[in-house]
Design an enzyme around this catalytic site. Structure first.
Site, PDB file in Angstrom:
ATOM      1  N   GLY A   1       0.818  -1.199   0.000  1.00  0.00           N
ATOM      2  CA  GLY A   1       0.000   0.000   0.000  1.00  0.00           C
ATOM      3  C   GLY A   1       0.852   1.249   0.000  1.00  0.00           C
ATOM      4  N   ILE A   2       0.325   2.327   0.591  1.00  0.00           N
ATOM      5  CA  ILE A   2       1.030   3.597   0.616  1.00  0.00           C
ATOM      6  C   ILE A   2       1.257   4.030   2.053  1.00  0.00           C
ATOM      7  CG2 ILE A   2       0.242   4.435  -1.618  1.00  0.00           C
ATOM      8  CD1 ILE A   2      -1.973   5.945  -0.219  1.00  0.00           C
ATOM      9  N   GLY A   3       2.244   4.908   2.241  1.00  0.00           N
ATOM     10  CA  GLY A   3       2.535   5.434   3.567  1.00  0.00           C
ATOM     11  C   GLY A   3       3.945   5.111   4.004  1.00  0.00           C
ATOM     12  N   ILE A  36       5.145   3.115   6.431  1.00  0.00           N
ATOM     13  CA  ILE A  36       5.497   1.711   6.637  1.00  0.00           C
ATOM     14  C   ILE A  36       5.697   0.987   5.307  1.00  0.00           C
ATOM     15  CG2 ILE A  36       4.679  -0.505   7.529  1.00  0.00           C
ATOM     16  CD1 ILE A  36       3.437   1.008   9.877  1.00  0.00           C
ATOM     17  N   GLU A  57      -2.998  -3.793  -6.046  1.00  0.00           N
ATOM     18  CA  GLU A  57      -4.037  -2.818  -6.359  1.00  0.00           C
ATOM     19  C   GLU A  57      -3.403  -1.537  -6.878  1.00  0.00           C
ATOM     20  OE1 GLU A  57      -6.754  -0.196  -3.483  1.00  0.00           O
ATOM     21  OE2 GLU A  57      -7.210  -2.322  -3.412  1.00  0.00           O
ATOM     22  N   GLY A  79      -8.932  -2.522  -0.958  1.00  0.00           N
ATOM     23  CA  GLY A  79      -8.670  -3.879  -1.425  1.00  0.00           C
ATOM     24  C   GLY A  79      -8.005  -4.746  -0.391  1.00  0.00           C
TER      25      GLY A  79
END
Length: 433
Positions: free
Chosen positions: A217-219, A221, A240, A338
């Site tokens: 994902g994003i961010g 971490i 995704e 997702g």
């Protein structure tokens, strides 16, 4: 042939004002997802307020904070429904102008169309090529399904979009109106990586092997996790969202896709958002393929990737393994997205793994993110049945095939030390075993 297509294109060109004149009371509009959001038209949608009522706008992960939902005077004229909140929708929720639709993103538009298709789609595409095709080059999350079921399709054409392959093509015959724009592509700068992020990332990296296929994902971490992968070999991508950190891994030779069992050698995603370096990497790159969200995020498709690793973040985890990733109590923060799609796909893949990585505390260390039970009103984004590992900066909690008693012990062991005693006391008092 090229002249014929150009004549069709020219005949469909209109101004933003003309595009707005096509919208009437009661219309339902689907706006392009994220990077293909039609910023030119949406930024001026509020100007038709006085002549319309109950215009419904469907959008997700919006990149603009537009007046049609952020101005309280728009209430009753425009209704904004979002399938994933970003900052603008989150801030405007209190005005009553925005509502959230619970959904898994892989079938969000499929289910919407089955109930009631929107009659207008407005998005953003690349300029037309000599064969009469444009490309929805930064998103196929739900866009093609909406286009195929709309009565009217309006496209902003932006020369700055990258040229990305996959299922991104649309023919000029599928488009009713063209609005030419010249604006920057939406940018998401890489989040700053903290020492805590790095510690979490090292634990996550220990669960990922050379040749695995990853979803990130994003961010902070996820960015730290990507940095921790720099020593890996032949990683694949089925995700995704294609991110800037994935482009960096590919350019470093870490992501090759050579070991993938599905779409070998290709980075598969359904949308992209990041820095200009990401878009430059994607531009004309045959190794990057965007496909429809109902395909990419379908758990049955994800499960066809051997060694699939789903890596997501969360807001809160309870002692049985339930994960909330989208709300703070009753307050909607983002959306299901997702997360369950990729986790469920991963646990059904050969040698697949589902990982949730999060910091052990929130609010400057005053609140444990691991709780005896979720905060009242918090949404269970990820079922406790669909998780293999929870990771914090204090270690890895194994969840796969573990009883509640084992999960309690494992989760308390990776909680912040300041909260471990109260977690254990609560587990004993309420018989969480």
């Amino acid at each position: 042939m090229a002249n014929r297509y150009q004549d069709k294109y020219n005949a469909k060109k209109i101004s933003i004002e003309q595009a707005l004149s096509l919208i009437k009371s009661g219309d339902e509009i689907v706006a392009g997802f994220c990077g293909v959001e039609p910023m030119g038209i949406l930024s001026r949608l509020h100007t038709i307020k006085d002549r319309v009522e109950n215009v419904v706008v469907w959008q997700s992960l919006g990149v603009g904070k537009h007046d049609f939902f952020s101005n309280p005077e728009m209430k009753g004229h425009f209704i904004t429904n979002s399938m994933f909140y970003s900052a603008g929708a989150r801030e405007s929720h209190k005005l009553g102008t925005v509502s959230y639709q619970p959904t898994h993103l892989h079938n969000c538009m499929v289910r919407k169309v089955e109930v009631k298709p929107a009659n207008i789609y407005i998005g953003t595409v690349t300029p037309m090529d000599k064969h009469g095709y444009v490309k929805s080059s930064l998103s196929l999350m739900y866009d093609k399904k909406a286009i195929e079921n709309a009565d009217v399709v309006i496209m902003e054409v932006n020369t700055r979009l990258p040229n990305v392959g996959g299922d991104t093509e649309l023919h000029i015959d599928e488009i009713d109106y063209i609005v030419e724009v010249d604006r920057p592509v939406p940018i998401l700068q890489s989040a700053e990586i903290t020492e805590t992020d790095k510690a979490i990332a090292e634990y996550v990296a220990s669960l990922v092997n050379d040749g695995d296929t990853i979803q990130l994902g994003i961010g902070g971490i996820p960015n730290a996790v990507a940095s921790a992968f720099m020593s890996k070999k032949d990683l694949g991508v089925h995700t995704e969202m294609i991110t800037s950190s994935m482009a960096e891994l590919a350019e470093a030779g870490v992501i090759t896709g050579r070991k993938k069992s599905l779409h070998k050698g290709k980075m598969i995603g359904c949308f992209a958002l990041g820095t200009q370096k990401l878009y430059d990497f994607m531009d004309g790159n045959p190794s990057v393929q965007l496909m429809r969200g109902e395909y990419v995020n379908n758990p049955f498709v994800i499960a066809q990737n051997d060694n699939m690793v789903s890596i997501n973040t969360g807001i809160q985890v309870d002692l049985t393994g339930q994960v909330c990733s989208e709300s703070i109590g009753l307050k909607t923060w983002s959306g299901s997205g997702g997360q369950n799609d990729t986790a469920e796909g991963a646990i059904h893949a050969k040698n697949g793994r589902s990982i949730i990585a999060l910091k052990s505390t929130a609010k400057n260390g005053t609140v444990s993110t691991i709780q005896p039970w979720l905060t009242p009103g918090a949404v269970v984004t990820l079922s406790r049945n669909n998780i293999d590992y929870v990771v914090t900066e204090f270690g890895i909690s194994s969840m796969k095939a573990r009883t509640i008693r084992q999960r309690v012990d494992n989760l308390i062991a990776i909680a912040h030390p300041d909260f471990r005693k109260e977690l254990r006391d609560a587990a004993a008092k309420h018989q969480i075993w």
